[in-house]
Design a protein around this motif. Sequence first.
Motif, PDB file in Angstrom:
ATOM      1  N   PRO A 172       1.713  34.863  -4.540  1.00 14.14           N
ATOM      2  CA  PRO A 172       1.556  35.175  -3.114  1.00 14.14           C
ATOM      3  C   PRO A 172       0.252  34.628  -2.551  1.00 14.14           C
ATOM      4  O   PRO A 172      -0.769  34.595  -3.221  1.00 14.14           O
ATOM      5  N   ARG A 173       0.320  34.205  -1.296  1.00 15.44           N
ATOM      6  CA  ARG A 173      -0.858  33.706  -0.589  1.00 15.44           C
ATOM      7  C   ARG A 173      -1.371  34.805   0.342  1.00 15.44           C
ATOM      8  O   ARG A 173      -0.647  35.269   1.222  1.00 15.44           O
ATOM      9  N   VAL A 174      -2.615  35.223   0.134  1.00  7.82           N
ATOM     10  CA  VAL A 174      -3.253  36.255   0.941  1.00  7.82           C
ATOM     11  C   VAL A 174      -4.365  35.614   1.754  1.00  7.82           C
ATOM     12  O   VAL A 174      -5.118  34.779   1.245  1.00  7.82           O
ATOM     13  N   VAL A 175      -4.479  35.987   3.026  1.00  7.37           N
ATOM     14  CA  VAL A 175      -5.570  35.509   3.866  1.00  7.37           C
ATOM     15  C   VAL A 175      -6.220  36.702   4.549  1.00  7.37           C
ATOM     16  O   VAL A 175      -5.621  37.762   4.704  1.00  7.37           O
ATOM     17  N   VAL A 176      -7.481  36.523   4.950  1.00  8.87           N
ATOM     18  CA  VAL A 176      -8.217  37.532   5.710  1.00  8.87           C
ATOM     19  C   VAL A 176      -8.329  37.024   7.137  1.00  8.87           C
ATOM     20  O   VAL A 176      -8.959  35.989   7.385  1.00  8.87           O
ATOM     21  N   LEU A 177      -7.697  37.727   8.074  1.00  5.55           N
ATOM     22  CA  LEU A 177      -7.670  37.307   9.478  1.00  5.55           C
ATOM     23  C   LEU A 177      -8.858  37.894  10.220  1.00  5.55           C
ATOM     24  O   LEU A 177      -8.998  39.114  10.337  1.00  5.55           O
ATOM     25  N   SER A 178      -9.715  37.016  10.735  1.00 10.36           N
ATOM     26  CA  SER A 178     -10.952  37.424  11.408  1.00 10.36           C
ATOM     27  C   SER A 178     -10.897  37.067  12.887  1.00 10.36           C
ATOM     28  O   SER A 178     -10.303  36.060  13.265  1.00 10.36           O
ATOM     29  N   PRO A 179     -11.540  37.874  13.752  1.00 10.13           N
ATOM     30  CA  PRO A 179     -11.669  37.479  15.153  1.00 10.13           C
ATOM     31  C   PRO A 179     -12.591  36.288  15.351  1.00 10.13           C
ATOM     32  O   PRO A 179     -12.612  35.688  16.415  1.00 10.13           O
TER      33      PRO A 179
ATOM     34  N   HIS B  97     -15.544  37.503  -1.855  1.00  5.52           N
ATOM     35  CA  HIS B  97     -15.539  38.276  -3.096  1.00  5.52           C
ATOM     36  C   HIS B  97     -14.142  38.377  -3.701  1.00  5.52           C
ATOM     37  O   HIS B  97     -13.990  38.381  -4.927  1.00  5.52           O
ATOM     38  N   LEU B  98     -13.129  38.454  -2.842  1.00  4.12           N
ATOM     39  CA  LEU B  98     -11.762  38.564  -3.341  1.00  4.12           C
ATOM     40  C   LEU B  98     -11.140  37.200  -3.621  1.00  4.12           C
ATOM     41  O   LEU B  98     -10.099  37.122  -4.282  1.00  4.12           O
ATOM     42  N   GLY B  99     -11.744  36.150  -3.097  1.00  8.75           N
ATOM     43  CA  GLY B  99     -11.209  34.813  -3.335  1.00  8.75           C
ATOM     44  C   GLY B  99     -10.066  34.428  -2.418  1.00  8.75           C
ATOM     45  O   GLY B  99      -9.271  33.549  -2.748  1.00  8.75           O
ATOM     46  N   PHE B 100     -10.002  35.065  -1.228  1.00 15.99           N
ATOM     47  CA  PHE B 100      -8.947  34.761  -0.263  1.00 15.99           C
ATOM     48  C   PHE B 100      -9.543  33.994   0.925  1.00 15.99           C
ATOM     49  O   PHE B 100     -10.670  34.264   1.332  1.00 15.99           O
ATOM     50  N   PRO B 101      -8.783  33.067   1.514  1.00 12.67           N
ATOM     51  CA  PRO B 101      -9.309  32.312   2.663  1.00 12.67           C
ATOM     52  C   PRO B 101      -9.586  33.210   3.856  1.00 12.67           C
ATOM     53  O   PRO B 101      -8.814  34.124   4.160  1.00 12.67           O
ATOM     54  N   LEU B 102     -10.696  32.954   4.535  1.00  9.08           N
ATOM     55  CA  LEU B 102     -11.017  33.617   5.789  1.00  9.08           C
ATOM     56  C   LEU B 102     -10.497  32.740   6.915  1.00  9.08           C
ATOM     57  O   LEU B 102     -10.929  31.596   7.062  1.00  9.08           O
ATOM     58  N   VAL B 103      -9.571  33.261   7.701  1.00  4.47           N
ATOM     59  CA  VAL B 103      -8.936  32.452   8.731  1.00  4.47           C
ATOM     60  C   VAL B 103      -9.081  33.122  10.083  1.00  4.47           C
ATOM     61  O   VAL B 103      -9.366  34.321  10.180  1.00  4.47           O
ATOM     62  N   GLN B 104      -8.884  32.338  11.123  1.00  5.16           N
ATOM     63  CA  GLN B 104      -8.795  32.847  12.484  1.00  5.16           C
ATOM     64  C   GLN B 104      -7.378  32.608  13.002  1.00  5.16           C
ATOM     65  O   GLN B 104      -6.594  31.877  12.395  1.00  5.16           O
ATOM     66  N   GLY B 105      -7.068  33.224  14.134  1.00  7.12           N
ATOM     67  CA  GLY B 105      -5.712  33.120  14.653  1.00  7.12           C
ATOM     68  C   GLY B 105      -5.278  31.680  14.865  1.00  7.12           C
ATOM     69  O   GLY B 105      -4.107  31.332  14.627  1.00  7.12           O
ATOM     70  N   SER B 106      -6.201  30.818  15.276  1.00 11.69           N
ATOM     71  CA  SER B 106      -5.860  29.414  15.521  1.00 11.69           C
ATOM     72  C   SER B 106      -5.563  28.659  14.234  1.00 11.69           C
ATOM     73  O   SER B 106      -5.047  27.544  14.283  1.00 11.69           O
ATOM     74  N   ASP B 107      -5.895  29.247  13.083  1.00 12.59           N
ATOM     75  CA  ASP B 107      -5.635  28.580  11.800  1.00 12.59           C
ATOM     76  C   ASP B 107      -4.214  28.819  11.298  1.00 12.59           C
ATOM     77  O   ASP B 107      -3.786  28.184  10.333  1.00 12.59           O
ATOM     78  N   LEU B 108      -3.482  29.749  11.938  1.00 16.79           N
ATOM     79  CA  LEU B 108      -2.153  30.126  11.471  1.00 16.79           C
ATOM     80  C   LEU B 108      -1.115  29.802  12.535  1.00 16.79           C
ATOM     81  O   LEU B 108      -1.407  29.758  13.725  1.00 16.79           O
TER      82      LEU B 108
ATOM     83  N   LEU C 272      -4.583  40.305   5.503  1.00 19.87           N
ATOM     84  CA  LEU C 272      -5.540  41.408   5.628  1.00 19.87           C
ATOM     85  C   LEU C 272      -6.240  41.201   6.959  1.00 19.87           C
ATOM     86  O   LEU C 272      -7.094  40.328   7.095  1.00 19.87           O
ATOM     87  N   ARG C 273      -5.866  41.986   7.938  1.00 15.72           N
ATOM     88  CA  ARG C 273      -6.330  41.700   9.294  1.00 15.72           C
ATOM     89  C   ARG C 273      -7.604  42.457   9.637  1.00 15.72           C
ATOM     90  O   ARG C 273      -7.802  43.595   9.231  1.00 15.72           O
ATOM     91  N   ARG C 274      -8.447  41.795  10.383  1.00 18.02           N
ATOM     92  CA  ARG C 274      -9.620  42.401  10.984  1.00 18.02           C
ATOM     93  C   ARG C 274      -9.589  42.219  12.494  1.00 18.02           C
ATOM     94  O   ARG C 274     -10.601  42.333  13.166  1.00 18.02           O
ATOM     95  N   VAL C 275      -8.407  41.916  13.007  1.00 19.84           N
ATOM     96  CA  VAL C 275      -8.172  41.788  14.445  1.00 19.84           C
ATOM     97  C   VAL C 275      -7.362  43.006  14.883  1.00 19.84           C
ATOM     98  O   VAL C 275      -6.362  43.346  14.235  1.00 19.84           O
ATOM     99  N   ASP C 276      -7.786  43.673  15.947  1.00 15.14           N
ATOM    100  CA  ASP C 276      -7.041  44.833  16.435  1.00 15.14           C
ATOM    101  C   ASP C 276      -5.609  44.452  16.794  1.00 15.14           C
ATOM    102  O   ASP C 276      -5.340  43.347  17.281  1.00 15.14           O
TER     103      ASP C 276
END
Length: 829
Positions: A234-241, A257-268, A295-299
């Motif tokens: 599975p591919r996990v990403v962290v969605l950041s504002p 730390h978890l080794g998952f890509p940090l992405v923004q909405g425009s990256d997906l 894993l979202r950090r966007v409301d």
Amino acid sequence: MTVLHDYATSLTQATLPLPGGDAGEAARFDEVIGPEGTLRPAWKALAAATLSLTPSEVDRVDAEIASALADDGVTYTHREGTRPWRLDPFPLVVDAASWSRLEVGLAQRAELLNAIMADLYGDQRLLADGVIPAAAVVAHPGFVRAIARPSIADRHPLLMTATDLGRDADGEWRVLSDRVQAPSGLGYAMENRQVISSLLPELYQEADLHGLAPYFAAFRDALLRSADAGDTDPRVVVLSPGTHSETAYDQAYIANHLGFPLVQGSDLVVHEGSVWIQPPRWPRSKPVDRVDVILRRVDSTWCDPLEMRGDSRLGIAGLVEAVRRGRVHVVNGLGAGVLENPALLAFLPGACERLLGEQLRLPAAPAWWCGDREGLAEVLARLGDDHGSVIIRTLDGTAVAGTPDELRARILAHPYRHVGIGRLPLSHAPVWGRGSAHSRPLALRAFTMRHGSAYRTLAGGMATTWDHDGSPLTKDVWVLKADASEPDQGLPAASPVDMIPSIPTLAPRALEDMFWAGRYAERAEDLLRLVVATHAHFDRAGSGRDLAGAVLLDVLHRLAGTRWLAVDDELRSLLLDDDRLGSGAHALARMRGALEGVRDQLSGDTWRVFSLADRAKAAVRESRHSPQIADSAERMLTGVLSLHGVTANMIRDSGWHMISAGRYLERSLQLCTLLHATTTSTDAAATDRAVLDGVLLAAESLVTHRRRYRGYGGTRSVFDLLLKDLDNPRSLAFSLERLRVHLAALPDSTGSTRPERLRDELAGTLDGVDVALLAAETEGRRLALAEFLDTTARDLRQLSEAIADLHFAGGPPAMQMSSLSLIEEMARA
């Protein structure tokens, strides 16, 4: 006297029954000192180390903490701007027995909140039976109607919860609020532990406390297991504002730390019902990397402009539909923000009995929803008391200020929108400041995660308190073990997993950030070298040297314009003024901004570059002595050069190649500007030689030139070394060759793309250039050299644009959908 002895003495004196004193202050629970003036049980285990701490030792540790956090680039963004993260030297220490009772209540609370959310977006039994009033839920902005249907309800929408707690006067923990929308702080908690454990090693080693690392390993495992059972990788990403988010550091730390890509909405992008990493040249190219868990950090309300807020630029169009189809799992589930509704605090005991068949173990601060007749009466009655025993909040958690009469009128206008929260006398703990420990109120943020079939609470967390002037700062949280043999976090060693190495594809936005990080790093390095060389000419006496310095100063003006007439003021501005386009300060600030966007890809050592630069800038501001300019420039240069070592250890993926491509393209451009200083000669040979030496120094080639040409080889030798020498890493030929290598390694390169063709043309032109012709003078001007440099710089800028068009373009720009319907927008397009 020692610090804790003085602190205990101050508390004992504060509780004496003084005439006219506030008796309520004496009822506060202190985390370190008991009512008898002795250490509490948790601190008695650390007595040998803590009772010997002197003010000078704590002052030293406090300064080292601030320095360590600055070196790690730890920040927090607030309305007033980005602030340094602050950490108090004294941890919050909790004994095993006290924590055991708390973690049971937290686990039950997480299970209850999960069940409530599943019900609110599913069968809605709680609303139908009146256990929770419907008006308190549907009026909350976090309630997402688009996913409220039993057919798609998720039985386990909450993977991670955060709970803010405070102790009452009896020392019992009470819930202040729940954070489930996008619970933050876990990364900050880990950073706090790393800093405190390294700077207070004796205290840390004496304490038999739970380490945090196993919890992070379990969190990573839980995220991977939350994907569809059929996904073997599975591919996990962290969605950041984005980098301007309040907790951008926390998000990047978790991703790193978890080794998952940090992405923004425009990256997906949503394609054929699934979520993918957006490829370059989308939608002309097909996506290849599907995302299984976000894993979202966007409301929630900002996550999908098609079905929620149409003006959002933070989300992914079509995400809700992908969730409905079960193609992607969002953590925590969309709509979790409704659980942060303070009105729910009044109804959780009843919901717990209904859904779990249990009594609620962990009480909250008393709460009354004003949409209820009894609750409204209680809140209005408390508005007029003398102790301010109630805090008024709206359903979204915003505190409402005003006089009792103003608050009464506001509540009566819309009762169901308001909640009264009882004010707790928060426990106190020592906070270091101004050379002593002060007693200040404290709140604890605890974290609970679903691991396997149960919820587990982090044995630790993050405490927040306030210093003497009201500024917030944090404390590390130490939970002591009941027995030394107890495993950290009570978790068994992580079981081995199948090794499936992969290098995640980087989105065009990340590639662009890395490209510009490389360019700004080179720009800062070259300008700082030029500042040092220019200052050296003006700082030394001697015939012709001032004129040579003026020539180099003219190069600086070509790069950054002119602001000051006095040389020292001009050079200071180049080091300090972030808003001066082309200055070293501007380049460093823009480099920091670009690297913040890809922080998950970088080593923590990266941020020491900016820590060194900030200290060097502070030295320039504090001193008006001219030598400080060169000293600070050299220190800033040392920081930038250390970035070479950091990037040298990166994996050779497309991000590394893009940083390197940006660096060599910028080096070529900077060299063209620098060599413009040699396009005009003078009658004085000494001056010409001083100018050439200055150019060689700024290009880091002076020693190489002396060794290669055994002294001074004349003007032609300088041009040969800086333009055509493939063995000189600072030459144009070397930079163009490295550009060829790095461009060829990028995923969309074929050998015949426009950037590659433009680079080949530049290299061919350079190969055919006659250095003797470039060195030739006509009436004191090297016209051929000037024309060559201008043409080359123009072609390099054209190459930069071609790189952006091929590797960064990510489809059409986002459109706001708030004022027009989707059909109208499509018709206009």
